[in-house]
Scaffold this motif. Structure first.
Motif, PDB file in Angstrom:
ATOM      1  N   THR A  54       1.067  -1.140   0.038  1.00 37.92           N
ATOM      2  CA  THR A  54       0.089  -0.101   0.023  1.00 37.92           C
ATOM      3  C   THR A  54       0.893   1.297   0.236  1.00 37.92           C
ATOM      4  O   THR A  54       2.065   1.260   0.293  1.00 37.92           O
ATOM      5  CB  THR A  54      -0.881   0.026   1.426  1.00 37.92           C
ATOM      6  OG1 THR A  54      -0.238   0.090   2.303  1.00 37.92           O
ATOM      7  CG2 THR A  54      -1.719  -1.171   1.350  1.00 37.92           C
ATOM      8  N   LYS A  55       0.296   2.330  -0.349  1.00 34.72           N
ATOM      9  CA  LYS A  55       0.961   3.425  -0.125  1.00 34.72           C
ATOM     10  C   LYS A  55       1.235   3.924   0.984  1.00 34.72           C
ATOM     11  O   LYS A  55       2.769   4.652   1.319  1.00 34.72           O
ATOM     12  CB  LYS A  55       0.121   4.701  -0.740  1.00 34.72           C
ATOM     13  CG  LYS A  55      -0.123   4.733  -2.270  1.00 34.72           C
ATOM     14  CD  LYS A  55      -0.899   6.066  -2.742  1.00 34.72           C
ATOM     15  CE  LYS A  55      -1.221   6.114  -4.305  1.00 34.72           C
ATOM     16  NZ  LYS A  55      -2.144   7.315  -4.468  1.00 34.72           N
ATOM     17  N   VAL A  56       0.909   3.644   2.135  1.00 36.04           N
ATOM     18  CA  VAL A  56       1.138   3.651   3.614  1.00 36.04           C
ATOM     19  C   VAL A  56       2.735   3.035   3.856  1.00 36.04           C
ATOM     20  O   VAL A  56       3.433   3.478   4.569  1.00 36.04           O
ATOM     21  CB  VAL A  56       0.053   3.333   4.507  1.00 36.04           C
ATOM     22  CG1 VAL A  56       0.468   3.387   5.847  1.00 36.04           C
ATOM     23  CG2 VAL A  56      -1.093   4.180   4.363  1.00 36.04           C
ATOM     24  N   GLN A  57       2.464   1.608   3.322  1.00 38.66           N
ATOM     25  CA  GLN A  57       3.624   0.879   3.484  1.00 38.66           C
ATOM     26  C   GLN A  57       4.857   1.324   2.867  1.00 38.66           C
ATOM     27  O   GLN A  57       5.842   1.378   3.310  1.00 38.66           O
ATOM     28  CB  GLN A  57       3.449  -0.723   3.175  1.00 38.66           C
ATOM     29  CG  GLN A  57       2.428  -1.203   3.948  1.00 38.66           C
ATOM     30  CD  GLN A  57       2.086  -2.797   3.175  1.00 38.66           C
ATOM     31  OE1 GLN A  57       1.817  -2.815   2.092  1.00 38.66           O
ATOM     32  NE2 GLN A  57       2.359  -3.944   4.033  1.00 38.66           N
ATOM     33  N   MET A  58       4.653   1.865   1.543  1.00 41.24           N
ATOM     34  CA  MET A  58       5.776   2.325   0.771  1.00 41.24           C
ATOM     35  C   MET A  58       6.106   3.745   1.551  1.00 41.24           C
ATOM     36  O   MET A  58       7.652   3.885   1.766  1.00 41.24           O
ATOM     37  CB  MET A  58       5.280   3.100  -0.413  1.00 41.24           C
ATOM     38  CG  MET A  58       4.933   1.834  -1.461  1.00 41.24           C
ATOM     39  SD  MET A  58       4.241   2.480  -2.949  1.00 41.24           S
ATOM     40  CE  MET A  58       3.562   0.905  -3.724  1.00 41.24           C
ATOM     41  N   ARG A  59       5.412   4.574   1.798  1.00 34.07           N
ATOM     42  CA  ARG A  59       5.729   5.902   2.769  1.00 34.07           C
ATOM     43  C   ARG A  59       6.713   5.707   3.780  1.00 34.07           C
ATOM     44  O   ARG A  59       7.548   6.261   4.449  1.00 34.07           O
ATOM     45  CB  ARG A  59       4.625   6.809   3.135  1.00 34.07           C
ATOM     46  CG  ARG A  59       4.942   8.173   3.460  1.00 34.07           C
ATOM     47  CD  ARG A  59       3.480   9.030   3.633  1.00 34.07           C
ATOM     48  NE  ARG A  59       3.736  10.382   3.666  1.00 34.07           N
ATOM     49  CZ  ARG A  59       4.545  11.009   4.412  1.00 34.07           C
ATOM     50  NH1 ARG A  59       5.130  10.304   5.262  1.00 34.07           N
ATOM     51  NH2 ARG A  59       4.653  12.362   4.375  1.00 34.07           N
ATOM     52  N   THR A  60       6.088   4.569   4.664  1.00 38.86           N
ATOM     53  CA  THR A  60       6.904   4.336   6.072  1.00 38.86           C
ATOM     54  C   THR A  60       7.989   3.722   5.707  1.00 38.86           C
ATOM     55  O   THR A  60       9.140   3.920   6.286  1.00 38.86           O
ATOM     56  CB  THR A  60       5.749   3.133   6.668  1.00 38.86           C
ATOM     57  OG1 THR A  60       4.595   3.824   6.996  1.00 38.86           O
ATOM     58  CG2 THR A  60       6.420   2.571   7.975  1.00 38.86           C
ATOM     59  N   HIS A  61       8.411   2.982   4.611  1.00 38.95           N
ATOM     60  CA  HIS A  61       9.676   2.036   4.424  1.00 38.95           C
ATOM     61  C   HIS A  61      10.659   3.519   3.823  1.00 38.95           C
ATOM     62  O   HIS A  61      11.839   3.546   4.337  1.00 38.95           O
ATOM     63  CB  HIS A  61       9.441   1.224   3.020  1.00 38.95           C
ATOM     64  CG  HIS A  61      10.648   0.547   2.795  1.00 38.95           C
ATOM     65  ND1 HIS A  61      11.255  -0.398   3.415  1.00 38.95           N
ATOM     66  CD2 HIS A  61      11.636   1.144   1.639  1.00 38.95           C
ATOM     67  CE1 HIS A  61      12.351  -0.590   3.109  1.00 38.95           C
ATOM     68  NE2 HIS A  61      12.882  -0.059   1.846  1.00 38.95           N
ATOM     69  N   ILE A  62      10.253   4.304   3.162  1.00 38.68           N
ATOM     70  CA  ILE A  62      10.957   5.594   2.800  1.00 38.68           C
ATOM     71  C   ILE A  62      11.415   6.355   3.804  1.00 38.68           C
ATOM     72  O   ILE A  62      12.691   6.574   4.102  1.00 38.68           O
ATOM     73  CB  ILE A  62      10.263   6.495   1.678  1.00 38.68           C
ATOM     74  CG1 ILE A  62      10.271   5.685   0.324  1.00 38.68           C
ATOM     75  CG2 ILE A  62      11.014   7.684   1.485  1.00 38.68           C
ATOM     76  CD1 ILE A  62       9.312   6.676  -0.602  1.00 38.68           C
ATOM     77  N   ALA A  63      10.348   6.665   4.988  1.00 41.23           N
ATOM     78  CA  ALA A  63      10.919   7.472   5.918  1.00 41.23           C
ATOM     79  C   ALA A  63      11.720   6.736   6.820  1.00 41.23           C
ATOM     80  O   ALA A  63      12.730   7.300   7.519  1.00 41.23           O
ATOM     81  CB  ALA A  63       9.373   7.665   6.793  1.00 41.23           C
ATOM     82  N   GLU A  64      11.640   5.444   7.033  1.00 37.61           N
ATOM     83  CA  GLU A  64      12.541   4.614   7.755  1.00 37.61           C
ATOM     84  C   GLU A  64      14.172   4.392   7.160  1.00 37.61           C
ATOM     85  O   GLU A  64      15.030   4.455   8.085  1.00 37.61           O
ATOM     86  CB  GLU A  64      12.009   3.280   8.249  1.00 37.61           C
ATOM     87  CG  GLU A  64      10.856   3.312   9.035  1.00 37.61           C
ATOM     88  CD  GLU A  64      10.147   2.050   9.549  1.00 37.61           C
ATOM     89  OE1 GLU A  64      10.502   1.089   8.810  1.00 37.61           O
ATOM     90  OE2 GLU A  64       9.007   1.996  10.206  1.00 37.61           O
ATOM     91  N   TYR A  65      14.034   4.235   5.857  1.00 40.67           N
ATOM     92  CA  TYR A  65      15.074   3.877   5.502  1.00 40.67           C
ATOM     93  C   TYR A  65      15.921   4.850   4.640  1.00 40.67           C
ATOM     94  O   TYR A  65      17.125   4.676   4.357  1.00 40.67           O
ATOM     95  CB  TYR A  65      15.250   2.729   4.559  1.00 40.67           C
ATOM     96  CG  TYR A  65      14.760   1.357   5.309  1.00 40.67           C
ATOM     97  CD1 TYR A  65      15.617   1.009   6.235  1.00 40.67           C
ATOM     98  CD2 TYR A  65      13.638   1.017   5.459  1.00 40.67           C
ATOM     99  CE1 TYR A  65      15.485  -0.404   7.149  1.00 40.67           C
ATOM    100  CE2 TYR A  65      13.171  -0.132   6.210  1.00 40.67           C
ATOM    101  CZ  TYR A  65      13.943  -0.626   7.121  1.00 40.67           C
ATOM    102  OH  TYR A  65      13.916  -1.862   7.844  1.00 40.67           O
ATOM    103  N   TYR A  66      15.324   5.924   4.199  1.00 34.64           N
ATOM    104  CA  TYR A  66      15.811   6.785   3.141  1.00 34.64           C
ATOM    105  C   TYR A  66      15.860   8.108   3.389  1.00 34.64           C
ATOM    106  O   TYR A  66      16.756   8.946   3.186  1.00 34.64           O
ATOM    107  CB  TYR A  66      15.342   6.586   1.808  1.00 34.64           C
ATOM    108  CG  TYR A  66      15.485   5.395   0.855  1.00 34.64           C
ATOM    109  CD1 TYR A  66      16.545   4.959   0.557  1.00 34.64           C
ATOM    110  CD2 TYR A  66      14.324   4.634   1.261  1.00 34.64           C
ATOM    111  CE1 TYR A  66      16.722   3.467   0.021  1.00 34.64           C
ATOM    112  CE2 TYR A  66      14.553   3.072   0.732  1.00 34.64           C
ATOM    113  CZ  TYR A  66      15.875   2.669   0.320  1.00 34.64           C
ATOM    114  OH  TYR A  66      15.796   1.560  -0.451  1.00 34.64           O
TER     115      TYR A  66
END
Length: 69
Positions: A54-66
């Motif tokens: 989901t977009k929420v999962q994508m956004r969370t991944h970017i915020a945590e790792y990038y």
């Protein structure tokens, strides 16, 4: 091919969908991650997220790792 743009803490991140893969037995989709600087992009590399993330999962991944880089 899907394409998403996220604004995180004033930084503009772009995800472009790549191929579906199997990584360590898990079904994932490879995403190209980059940051938009207006006249150029900063390439971060590829993220492997679950298929149909989901977009929420994508956004969370970017915020945590990038976004912390």
């Amino acid at each position: 091919m899907r394409f998403y743009r996220f604004d995180i803490d004033g930084r503009n991140f772009i995800l472009s969908e790549g191929p579906d893969l199997r990584v360590n037995g898990r079904a994932v989709t490879e995403w190209e991650v980059r940051e938009d600087h207006g006249d150029h992009y900063r390439q971060f590399g590829n993220a492997h997220l679950p298929r149909r993330a989901t977009k929420v999962q994508m956004r969370t991944h970017i915020a945590e790792y990038y976004a912390v880089a």
